[in-house]
Motif scaffolding. Structure first.
Motif, PDB file in Angstrom:
ATOM      1  N   SER A 271       0.817  -1.224   0.000  1.00 18.88           N
ATOM      2  CA  SER A 271       0.000   0.000   0.000  1.00 18.88           C
ATOM      3  C   SER A 271       0.846   1.267   0.000  1.00 18.88           C
ATOM      4  O   SER A 271       0.398   2.317  -0.477  1.00 18.88           O
ATOM      5  CB  SER A 271      -0.941  -0.001   1.202  1.00 18.88           C
ATOM      6  OG  SER A 271      -0.207  -0.084   2.412  1.00 18.88           O
ATOM      7  N   SER A 272       2.078   1.170   0.500  1.00 20.99           N
ATOM      8  CA  SER A 272       2.949   2.349   0.512  1.00 20.99           C
ATOM      9  C   SER A 272       3.618   2.594  -0.833  1.00 20.99           C
ATOM     10  O   SER A 272       4.225   3.648  -1.044  1.00 20.99           O
ATOM     11  CB  SER A 272       4.031   2.184   1.588  1.00 20.99           C
ATOM     12  OG  SER A 272       4.864   1.065   1.287  1.00 20.99           O
TER      13      SER A 272
ATOM     14  N   PRO B 111      -8.154  -5.791  -2.353  1.00 19.37           N
ATOM     15  CA  PRO B 111      -8.607  -4.742  -1.435  1.00 19.37           C
ATOM     16  C   PRO B 111      -8.520  -5.145   0.040  1.00 19.37           C
ATOM     17  O   PRO B 111      -8.630  -4.284   0.907  1.00 19.37           O
ATOM     18  CB  PRO B 111     -10.059  -4.519  -1.869  1.00 19.37           C
ATOM     19  CG  PRO B 111     -10.489  -5.807  -2.476  1.00 19.37           C
ATOM     20  CD  PRO B 111      -9.267  -6.376  -3.123  1.00 19.37           C
TER      21      PRO B 111
ATOM     22  N   GLU C 124      -4.676  -4.725   0.344  1.00 15.85           N
ATOM     23  CA  GLU C 124      -4.320  -3.483  -0.364  1.00 15.85           C
ATOM     24  C   GLU C 124      -2.983  -3.605  -1.093  1.00 15.85           C
ATOM     25  O   GLU C 124      -2.220  -2.658  -1.209  1.00 15.85           O
ATOM     26  CB  GLU C 124      -4.312  -2.279   0.588  1.00 15.85           C
ATOM     27  CG  GLU C 124      -5.687  -1.987   1.182  1.00 15.85           C
ATOM     28  CD  GLU C 124      -5.755  -0.632   1.864  1.00 15.85           C
ATOM     29  OE1 GLU C 124      -6.051   0.364   1.164  1.00 15.85           O
ATOM     30  OE2 GLU C 124      -5.512  -0.579   3.083  1.00 15.85           O
TER      31      GLU C 124
ATOM     32  N   TYR D 297      -5.528  -6.209  -7.982  1.00  9.62           N
ATOM     33  CA  TYR D 297      -5.547  -5.471  -6.712  1.00  9.62           C
ATOM     34  C   TYR D 297      -6.366  -6.242  -5.684  1.00  9.62           C
ATOM     35  O   TYR D 297      -7.514  -6.615  -5.939  1.00  9.62           O
ATOM     36  CB  TYR D 297      -6.158  -4.087  -6.929  1.00  9.62           C
ATOM     37  CG  TYR D 297      -6.312  -3.282  -5.656  1.00  9.62           C
ATOM     38  CD1 TYR D 297      -5.208  -2.906  -4.903  1.00  9.62           C
ATOM     39  CD2 TYR D 297      -7.572  -2.895  -5.202  1.00  9.62           C
ATOM     40  CE1 TYR D 297      -5.336  -2.172  -3.740  1.00  9.62           C
ATOM     41  CE2 TYR D 297      -7.727  -2.158  -4.043  1.00  9.62           C
ATOM     42  CZ  TYR D 297      -6.601  -1.797  -3.311  1.00  9.62           C
ATOM     43  OH  TYR D 297      -6.748  -1.056  -2.156  1.00  9.62           O
TER      44      TYR D 297
ATOM     45  N   SER E 104      -0.845   4.245  -5.139  1.00  8.10           N
ATOM     46  CA  SER E 104      -1.787   5.267  -4.661  1.00  8.10           C
ATOM     47  C   SER E 104      -3.207   4.742  -4.451  1.00  8.10           C
ATOM     48  O   SER E 104      -4.098   5.511  -4.077  1.00  8.10           O
ATOM     49  CB  SER E 104      -1.827   6.426  -5.662  1.00  8.10           C
ATOM     50  OG  SER E 104      -2.255   5.950  -6.947  1.00  8.10           O
ATOM     51  N   LEU E 105      -3.429   3.453  -4.716  1.00 10.87           N
ATOM     52  CA  LEU E 105      -4.788   2.920  -4.660  1.00 10.87           C
ATOM     53  C   LEU E 105      -5.269   2.752  -3.221  1.00 10.87           C
ATOM     54  O   LEU E 105      -4.485   2.402  -2.335  1.00 10.87           O
ATOM     55  CB  LEU E 105      -4.862   1.567  -5.376  1.00 10.87           C
ATOM     56  CG  LEU E 105      -4.413   1.542  -6.842  1.00 10.87           C
ATOM     57  CD1 LEU E 105      -4.549   0.141  -7.408  1.00 10.87           C
ATOM     58  CD2 LEU E 105      -5.217   2.539  -7.665  1.00 10.87           C
ATOM     59  N   GLN E 106      -6.559   2.998  -3.030  1.00  5.40           N
ATOM     60  CA  GLN E 106      -7.200   2.771  -1.737  1.00  5.40           C
ATOM     61  C   GLN E 106      -8.502   2.016  -1.972  1.00  5.40           C
ATOM     62  O   GLN E 106      -9.233   2.311  -2.926  1.00  5.40           O
ATOM     63  CB  GLN E 106      -7.486   4.094  -1.024  1.00  5.40           C
ATOM     64  CG  GLN E 106      -6.244   4.898  -0.679  1.00  5.40           C
ATOM     65  CD  GLN E 106      -6.575   6.221  -0.030  1.00  5.40           C
ATOM     66  OE1 GLN E 106      -7.744   6.560   0.156  1.00  5.40           O
ATOM     67  NE2 GLN E 106      -5.550   6.986   0.315  1.00  5.40           N
ATOM     68  N   ARG E 107      -8.816   1.086  -1.114  1.00  5.89           N
ATOM     69  CA  ARG E 107     -10.012   0.267  -1.317  1.00  5.89           C
ATOM     70  C   ARG E 107     -11.280   1.097  -1.345  1.00  5.89           C
ATOM     71  O   ARG E 107     -12.258   0.743  -2.019  1.00  5.89           O
ATOM     72  CB  ARG E 107     -10.114  -0.824  -0.243  1.00  5.89           C
ATOM     73  CG  ARG E 107     -10.191  -0.319   1.179  1.00  5.89           C
ATOM     74  CD  ARG E 107     -10.330  -1.470   2.158  1.00  5.89           C
ATOM     75  NE  ARG E 107     -11.691  -2.022   2.147  1.00  5.89           N
ATOM     76  CZ  ARG E 107     -11.985  -3.250   2.544  1.00  5.89           C
ATOM     77  NH1 ARG E 107     -11.043  -4.062   2.939  1.00  5.89           N
ATOM     78  NH2 ARG E 107     -13.234  -3.665   2.534  1.00  5.89           N
ATOM     79  N   SER E 108     -11.273   2.232  -0.664  1.00  2.03           N
ATOM     80  CA  SER E 108     -12.467   3.085  -0.640  1.00  2.03           C
ATOM     81  C   SER E 108     -12.762   3.704  -1.999  1.00  2.03           C
ATOM     82  O   SER E 108     -13.875   4.173  -2.238  1.00  2.03           O
ATOM     83  CB  SER E 108     -12.298   4.193   0.405  1.00  2.03           C
ATOM     84  OG  SER E 108     -11.155   4.991   0.119  1.00  2.03           O
ATOM     85  N   GLN E 109     -11.788   3.699  -2.907  1.00  2.26           N
ATOM     86  CA  GLN E 109     -11.995   4.254  -4.253  1.00  2.26           C
ATOM     87  C   GLN E 109     -12.829   3.321  -5.131  1.00  2.26           C
ATOM     88  O   GLN E 109     -13.431   3.762  -6.104  1.00  2.26           O
ATOM     89  CB  GLN E 109     -10.643   4.490  -4.935  1.00  2.26           C
ATOM     90  CG  GLN E 109      -9.756   5.523  -4.258  1.00  2.26           C
ATOM     91  CD  GLN E 109      -8.390   5.574  -4.923  1.00  2.26           C
ATOM     92  OE1 GLN E 109      -7.638   4.597  -4.916  1.00  2.26           O
ATOM     93  NE2 GLN E 109      -8.073   6.713  -5.524  1.00  2.26           N
TER      94      GLN E 109
END
Length: 465
Positions: A29-30, A169, A172, A167, A33-38
């Motif tokens: 995740s670091s 989620p 992440e 991906y 730039s992806l986030q599961r909330s997207q």
């Protein structure tokens, strides 16, 4: 954008690399730039439920690619180790679809999440044990694709590196099997595996390469671009119904003008629109201008969330091939309107051999073209009758398109613009002013005659209603 495409061709040649690894590059995740909330909460929920049930499951392909580029995805796809039947057993709102590609659609109100089982490539000599039929034809094109495989197999069979990103989620993490993140950062469309073999497996991949390059403003990597021109004729063997769907994707995604330029440059336009391609050779300035103007307008309407009809689009794409055919029929003694109708029928019939345009679009195409012969004929009550015609607006817009491409119409477009804005008295004056001028046939006004039955022939486009 075409400059970027050509730049990708000029770099020094080197042997193509095999881009799929058996062990993926794992980005934590670091590192992205992806986030599961997207992502769609329904798609994330499907992944979580499948993983809880003991299956592998990931968000995959276009939604991951687009999110990395800051583009809002149109849909969200899931890839999993579960078979279609196992997926359906987990979700009551699931439905199995497809034959060549067996998929599962899971419905959440109006939103549909597509779930696909990991697939493997067919071996070149593989045969279906039940039907004893090869999964490929003699040129290598894949005929069936329901062989399930591992996650690594699934990454191998995907077409472009930027679509082979998975991906998770839950953790992440992003799994990158084909240097897709590298190609996203470098804005390149690159085929996975040997480009020539992959195009032969499915020639539509050449169109997909163009579509993604136009949509994402990417260049096509040199080894992926080089085989396209020699293999372009293979598109003639693709079923015409499938090509209709692909052409809609090409021209109704908001990047039609750039797509057209790339299709012409890579010699993919001719197998799709042979008559228009010939017109482009014979009358390049007019043909290119008219088609480009129509496609630019289509792109603008899509960006403004306005409706776009495929009928108008196809009418513009095919029109440059029509006038010469109409003229030939008129030289044989056929009147203008019947000549237009006969030439339109001939051209559309030929085109449908390549792209199966449904009748619900071919009828309006013919009516739009037919209006081009009727719009110059404005004397008496003809103008008012044309205004009432359901196809008038499309015909009028098409007339303006022809004028913007350089056709001389003696101010016909401006006349119709003024006529629509005028009141009844003003319209009568405009018609009266036409009385001393010849119409499109080169003749002055003629006295109205009644037919032997005493009924006036109804004006308008046949079948417009």
């Amino acid at each position: 954008m075409l400059k970027k495409l050509f730049q990708s061709f000029r770099s020094p040649l080197r042997k193509p690399q095999q881009h799929v690894r058996t062990t993926p590059e794992v980005l934590s995740s670091s590192q992205h730039s992806l986030q599961r909330s997207q992502f769609s909460r329904y798609a994330v929920n499907i992944v979580e439920r499948l993983q809880t049930a003991g299956y592998q499951a990931y968000l995959v392909g276009g939604c991951v690619r687009d999110m990395m580029l800051g583009i809002t995805p149109k849909d969200f796809d899931v890839a999993t180790s579960a078979t279609p039947e196992q997926i359906r057993a987990e979700f009551r709102n699931a439905r199995i679809i497809g034959r060549r590609f067996k998929l599962v659609h899971i419905h959440f109100g109006r939103e549909i999440i597509e779930v696909a089982t990991f697939r493997a490539n067919h071996p070149i000599d593989d045969e279906d044990e039940d039907s004893n039929q090869s999964s490929r034809n003699e040129s290598g094109r894949i005929l069936r694709d329901n062989v399930y495989g591992t996650l690594e197999d699934d990454a191998q069979r995907r077409d472009f590196t930027i679509n082979a990103l998975y991906y998770d989620p839950v953790t992440e993490r992003v799994l990158d099997y084909a240097n897709g993140v590298h190609d996203i950062r470098n804005r390149l469309i690159r085929l996975i595996g040997d480009p020539q073999q992959r195009y032969k497996e499915d020639p539509v991949r050449m169109l997909r390469a163009v579509r993604f390059a136009a949509k994402l403003d990417f260049g096509i990597e040199k080894h992926s671009a080089t085989p396209i021109r020699p293999l372009a004729p293979m598109l003639r063997d693709i079923p015409s119904a499938r090509l209709f769907e692909e052409v809609l994707k090409l021209f109704l995604s908001g990047y039609a003008e750039a797509t057209f330029e790339m299709l012409v440059d890579l010699e993919l336009f001719e197998p799709l629109f042979p008559a228009s391609s010939k017109a482009l050779e014979q009358n390049p300035t007019y043909t290119h201008t008219l088609i480009s103007e129509a496609l630019a307008n289509t792109d603008l309407r899509i960006k403004q969330n306005k409706p776009v009809t495929p009928a108008f689009l196809f009418a513009a794409l095919l029109w440059p091939a029509l006038p010469a055919r109409v003229l030939r029929l008129q030289e044989r003694g056929m009147p203008p309107i019947p000549a237009m109708q006969e030439a339109a029928h001939e051209l559309i019939t030929e085109q449908c051999q390549r792209i199966a345009i449904p009748k619900r679009f071919t009828m309006p195409i013919r009516e739009i073209w037919d209006m081009q012969e009727r719009l110059p004929r404005r004397s008496g009550k003809r103008a008012d009758l044309l205004l009432e015609n359901p196809r008038f607006r499309a015909g009028y817009d098409f007339l303006l398109l022809r004028e913007s491409a350089g056709e001389e119409t003696d101010g016909l477009g401006e006349w119709w613009t003024d006529y629509q804005d005028a009141n009844d008295s003003g319209r009568r004056d405009m018609i009266r002013d036409l009385g001393s001028k010849p119409d499109a046939t080169g003749q002055g006004p003629r006295k109205r005659r009644r037919s032997s039955s005493g009924k006036r022939k109804r004006a308008g486009v046949d079948g417009a209603e």
